[in-house]
Design a protein around this motif. Sequence first.
Motif, PDB file in Angstrom:
ATOM      1  N   ALA A 289       6.551   2.710   0.274  1.00  0.00           N
ATOM      2  CA  ALA A 289       6.622   3.683   1.015  1.00  0.00           C
ATOM      3  C   ALA A 289       5.826   4.842   0.423  1.00  0.00           C
ATOM      4  N   PRO A 290       4.779   4.619  -0.392  1.00  0.00           N
ATOM      5  CA  PRO A 290       4.539   5.534  -1.383  1.00  0.00           C
ATOM      6  C   PRO A 290       3.269   6.497  -0.727  1.00  0.00           C
ATOM      7  N   VAL A 291       3.021   7.674  -1.242  1.00  0.00           N
ATOM      8  CA  VAL A 291       2.047   8.596  -1.050  1.00  0.00           C
ATOM      9  C   VAL A 291       0.902   7.883  -1.646  1.00  0.00           C
ATOM     10  N   THR A 292      -0.479   7.970  -1.342  1.00  0.00           N
ATOM     11  CA  THR A 292      -1.501   7.402  -1.868  1.00  0.00           C
ATOM     12  C   THR A 292      -2.733   8.263  -1.898  1.00  0.00           C
TER      13      THR A 292
ATOM     14  N   GLU B 130      -8.029  13.613  -7.661  1.00  0.00           N
ATOM     15  CA  GLU B 130      -7.997  12.802  -9.036  1.00  0.00           C
ATOM     16  C   GLU B 130      -6.498  12.155  -8.772  1.00  0.00           C
ATOM     17  N   GLY B 131      -5.789  13.144  -8.347  1.00  0.00           N
ATOM     18  CA  GLY B 131      -4.188  12.597  -8.239  1.00  0.00           C
ATOM     19  C   GLY B 131      -3.897  11.547  -7.101  1.00  0.00           C
ATOM     20  N   SER B 132      -4.903  10.880  -6.496  1.00  0.00           N
ATOM     21  CA  SER B 132      -4.907   9.899  -5.280  1.00  0.00           C
ATOM     22  C   SER B 132      -5.249   8.619  -5.662  1.00  0.00           C
ATOM     23  N   PRO B 133      -4.219   7.807  -5.881  1.00  0.00           N
ATOM     24  CA  PRO B 133      -4.486   6.390  -6.102  1.00  0.00           C
ATOM     25  C   PRO B 133      -5.316   5.655  -5.099  1.00  0.00           C
ATOM     26  N   ALA B 134      -5.268   6.060  -4.074  1.00  0.00           N
ATOM     27  CA  ALA B 134      -6.316   5.285  -3.195  1.00  0.00           C
ATOM     28  C   ALA B 134      -7.706   5.620  -3.318  1.00  0.00           C
ATOM     29  N   ARG B 135      -7.876   6.807  -3.936  1.00  0.00           N
ATOM     30  CA  ARG B 135      -9.277   7.114  -4.309  1.00  0.00           C
ATOM     31  C   ARG B 135      -9.687   6.587  -5.505  1.00  0.00           C
ATOM     32  N   ARG B 136      -8.675   5.913  -6.662  1.00  0.00           N
ATOM     33  CA  ARG B 136      -9.064   5.431  -7.799  1.00  0.00           C
ATOM     34  C   ARG B 136      -8.583   4.269  -7.864  1.00  0.00           C
ATOM     35  N   ALA B 137      -8.441   3.128  -6.608  1.00  0.00           N
ATOM     36  CA  ALA B 137      -7.909   1.867  -6.610  1.00  0.00           C
ATOM     37  C   ALA B 137      -8.796   1.186  -7.621  1.00  0.00           C
ATOM     38  N   LYS B 138      -9.910   1.259  -7.936  1.00  0.00           N
ATOM     39  CA  LYS B 138     -10.764   0.451  -8.965  1.00  0.00           C
ATOM     40  C   LYS B 138     -10.314   0.660 -10.367  1.00  0.00           C
TER      41      LYS B 138
ATOM     42  N   GLN C 258      -1.002   5.901   4.957  1.00  0.00           N
ATOM     43  CA  GLN C 258      -1.195   5.811   3.275  1.00  0.00           C
ATOM     44  C   GLN C 258      -1.082   4.523   2.784  1.00  0.00           C
ATOM     45  N   GLY C 259      -0.243   3.642   3.327  1.00  0.00           N
ATOM     46  CA  GLY C 259      -0.143   2.352   2.591  1.00  0.00           C
ATOM     47  C   GLY C 259      -1.515   1.508   3.180  1.00  0.00           C
ATOM     48  N   ARG C 260      -1.891   1.548   4.412  1.00  0.00           N
ATOM     49  CA  ARG C 260      -3.178   0.799   5.007  1.00  0.00           C
ATOM     50  C   ARG C 260      -4.122   1.326   3.986  1.00  0.00           C
ATOM     51  N   MET C 261      -4.512   2.445   3.842  1.00  0.00           N
ATOM     52  CA  MET C 261      -5.396   3.022   3.035  1.00  0.00           C
ATOM     53  C   MET C 261      -5.554   2.536   1.635  1.00  0.00           C
ATOM     54  N   MET C 262      -4.272   2.479   1.152  1.00  0.00           N
ATOM     55  CA  MET C 262      -4.265   1.930  -0.417  1.00  0.00           C
ATOM     56  C   MET C 262      -4.381   0.500  -0.448  1.00  0.00           C
ATOM     57  N   HIS C 263      -3.880  -0.170   0.644  1.00  0.00           N
ATOM     58  CA  HIS C 263      -4.422  -1.771   0.555  1.00  0.00           C
ATOM     59  C   HIS C 263      -5.730  -2.088   0.881  1.00  0.00           C
ATOM     60  N   ASP C 264      -6.365  -1.419   1.885  1.00  0.00           N
ATOM     61  CA  ASP C 264      -7.836  -1.324   1.839  1.00  0.00           C
ATOM     62  C   ASP C 264      -8.666  -0.984   0.870  1.00  0.00           C
ATOM     63  N   ALA C 265      -8.176   0.044   0.138  1.00  0.00           N
ATOM     64  CA  ALA C 265      -8.938   0.519  -1.327  1.00  0.00           C
ATOM     65  C   ALA C 265      -9.136  -0.490  -2.388  1.00  0.00           C
TER      66      ALA C 265
END
Length: 194
Positions: free
Chosen positions: A64-67, A97-105, A126-133
Amino acid sequence: EGENAMRNWRQAISDVNDAARFMIREGIADPDSMTILGWSYGGYSALQGGVMDPDLYRAIVAIAPVTDLPKLRDDYRWTTAYRAASRQIGGGANAAEGSPARRAKEIDAPVMIFFGDRDINVSVRQGRMMHDALKDAGKSVDYIEYKGLEHGLRQSKARADMLEKIGRFLNANVAASPAPTVARAAATANASGN
């Protein structure tokens, strides 16, 4: 206003990663087995820790993370809590910059994410976004979503399933390695009679 863990994510995440490096340096933890797991803000910390220090962790588990900090702030836009959320989360380049979904690479370790689809604390988006990223970046990610559950995943069957999946994930992604250096040194000293 004082800086908090979301606005001052660099310090918060640096503290977590520094603790992991300290445990490795002191021989308490094995660098080949170092993993990180967190729930909610802890899940955010696990992911962002992997962004900030990609070589530190062998596996990341986020529940359940914020991403994405700007999207979290936007979730409050039409509520009476928007002003407080904006102060807590911040904005601009720091939030991006503090958003892991925007820095997944930038994450190298395999990631496992869990979410309840009725989470009202952190939107399942948030989870779906991180998964997709992570997928889009060609990274290793397992995403598990539990139907009808909220932030705490308060169902015994789901919790048991989650723990089983985490165990399999860690077994598959973390090198089987000997005990940490301090324990090996103590065992060697005891065996030699020192």
